[in-house]
Design a protein around this motif. Structure first.
Motif, short mmCIF file in Angstrom:
data_model
loop_
_atom_site.label_atom_id
_atom_site.label_comp_id
_atom_site.label_asym_id
_atom_site.label_seq_id
_atom_site.Cartn_x
_atom_site.Cartn_y
_atom_site.Cartn_z
N THR A 115 63.03 61.25 88.98
CA THR A 115 62.89 61.91 87.68
C THR A 115 64.07 62.83 87.40
O THR A 115 64.13 63.47 86.35
CB THR A 115 61.58 62.74 87.65
N GLU A 171 47.71 68.50 89.79
CA GLU A 171 48.59 67.37 89.53
C GLU A 171 48.96 66.66 90.83
O GLU A 171 49.03 65.43 90.88
CB GLU A 171 49.85 67.83 88.81
N TYR A 191 45.50 62.75 84.23
CA TYR A 191 46.95 62.85 84.13
C TYR A 191 47.57 61.56 83.62
O TYR A 191 48.56 61.59 82.89
CB TYR A 191 47.55 63.24 85.48
N GLY A 222 52.43 59.46 82.44
CA GLY A 222 53.03 59.80 83.72
C GLY A 222 54.47 60.27 83.55
O GLY A 222 55.00 60.33 82.44
N PRO A 223 55.13 60.61 84.66
CA PRO A 223 56.52 61.06 84.58
C PRO A 223 57.45 59.93 84.17
O PRO A 223 57.15 58.75 84.39
CB PRO A 223 56.80 61.53 86.02
N GLU A 224 58.56 60.28 83.56
CA GLU A 224 59.55 59.29 83.17
C GLU A 224 60.58 59.14 84.29
O GLU A 224 61.22 60.10 84.68
CB GLU A 224 60.25 59.71 81.88
N TYR A 225 60.68 57.92 84.81
CA TYR A 225 61.58 57.66 85.92
C TYR A 225 62.90 57.05 85.44
O TYR A 225 62.94 56.30 84.46
CB TYR A 225 60.93 56.70 86.93
N LYS A 255 48.47 62.73 92.01
CA LYS A 255 49.51 61.90 92.58
C LYS A 255 49.12 61.38 93.96
O LYS A 255 49.40 60.22 94.30
CB LYS A 255 50.81 62.71 92.70
#
Length: 336
Positions: free
Chosen positions: A319, A189, A300, A305-308, A193
């Motif tokens: 995050t 991961e 990925y 993707g990540p939640e900001y 990034k």
């Protein structure tokens, strides 16, 4: 030995290519590789114009890498109305060390007549790295604190200056070390990034964002952070140091007194030994790593993707409820 290109006295031998080069041809080579990386990564999009120029913020520490990057970018784009160059220096509060490197930054930017901005940990966070290194409330290496603080300020001011891209002076050795660390840690991961943050080429405006000539592009460039680029990442560290010397640039070439990244130091020594016995291994590592990281980035991103959100304290993109920077600042100040 003589230069393989002109017959003048050689100043360096690149074992990975077999070339001997004089000062003039060596400097041309460093400049050529840097400019080629700018082109291949599509840093200057097709739709940039004098009416709508790109703003590039350069992280200028005063060390050899950032000084060389600033000089080459200035020589290349100072007369180009499609690009505005701004340099930013971060003073961490390290007595003697950063004061001397700041002087180098000022010498360079004054000579180039370039816009230069200065921010300090003391003004931004009410702390100095000299004190953080002594207190160490989280039982971490000083570099761990400093890395978080620096990244926060680079991101904050890149957004504040409305920069289109944030450029740093990471060289081939830096990137090969990071690649091996990610691989040895099995952190796929983080590879993804790494690619999207600073390795992949920018999608071209004219081609709708498709890969150009088979070059893997960043899967996404519309995230919450100003995208980064590393134009020196094809040039070995020792060659950057030699370039700075030959060009008589005001670089402050001294290691930070708080530097203590033991694991990276082991990787660095491993690469030194490998490169000595197998010239070109750093280039090979990065060539393969970038392809793998590109595939990981696509995988990925396909999964989301990540939640900001925003930090409850400072409003920075994160995050977490409270960003890592604010958590560390709280810990340091509580230890006083």
């Amino acid at each position: 030995m003589d230069c393989d290109k002109c017959g003048d006295e050689a100043v360096m031998h690149a074992a990975y290519s077999g070339l001997h080069m004089c000062a003039e041809h060596f400097c041309r080579s460093v400049e050529s590789r840097t400019r080629r990386r700018v082109r291949e990564d599509n840093l200057l999009p097709d739709d940039a114009s004098p009416d709508d120029p790109e703003t590039w913020l350069i992280g200028l520490s005063g060390g050899k890498d950032s000084v060389v990057l600033t000089q080459i970018l200035h020589d290349t784009f100072a007369e180009d109305p499609r690009v505005e160059l701004v340099s930013l220096t971060i003073h961490e509060g390290i007595e003697g060390y950063r004061d001397e490197s700041l002087a180098a930054c000022l010498d360079l930017t004054d000579d180039l007549d370039m816009r230069h901005e200065l921010v300090t940990y003391e003004e931004e966070f009410d702390l100095r790295m000299d004190d953080v290194a002594v207190e160490d409330p989280m039982d971490m290496a000083p570099c761990a604190y400093c890395g978080v603080f620096r990244r926060d300020l680079l991101s904050k001011y890149a957004a504040e200056y409305d920069a289109d891209k944030l450029l740093t002076g990471h060289n081939l050795d830096d990137e090969a070390q990071t690649a091996l660390m990610n691989f040895f840690e099995g952190d796929v991961e983080q590879m993804a990034k790494h690619f999207d943050a600073s390795l992949g080429a920018f999608p071209g405006a004219a081609d709708g964002g498709d890969d150009r000539d088979g070059t893997p592009v960043r899967v996404s460039t519309d995230g919450p952070f100003v995208p980064r680029a590393k134009p020196l990442r094809d040039v070995p560290e020792k060659e950057i140091a030699l370039y700075a010397q030959l060009k008589d640039l005001p670089a402050h070439i001294t290691e930070c007194p708080h530097s203590s990244e033991a694991y990276r130091g082991e990787i660095q020594q491993l690469l030194f030994d490998m490169e000595e016995n197998h010239p070109g291994v750093r280039h090979s590592i990065m060539a393969g790593y970038e392809d793998l990281a590109a595939m990981a980035a696509r995988a990925y991103r396909d999964g989301g993707g990540p939640e900001y959100g925003e930090c409850e304290r400072c409003g920075a993109t994160t995050t977490r409820d409270v960003c890592r920077k604010c958590s560390l600042v709280d810990a340091v100040q509580a230890a006083d």
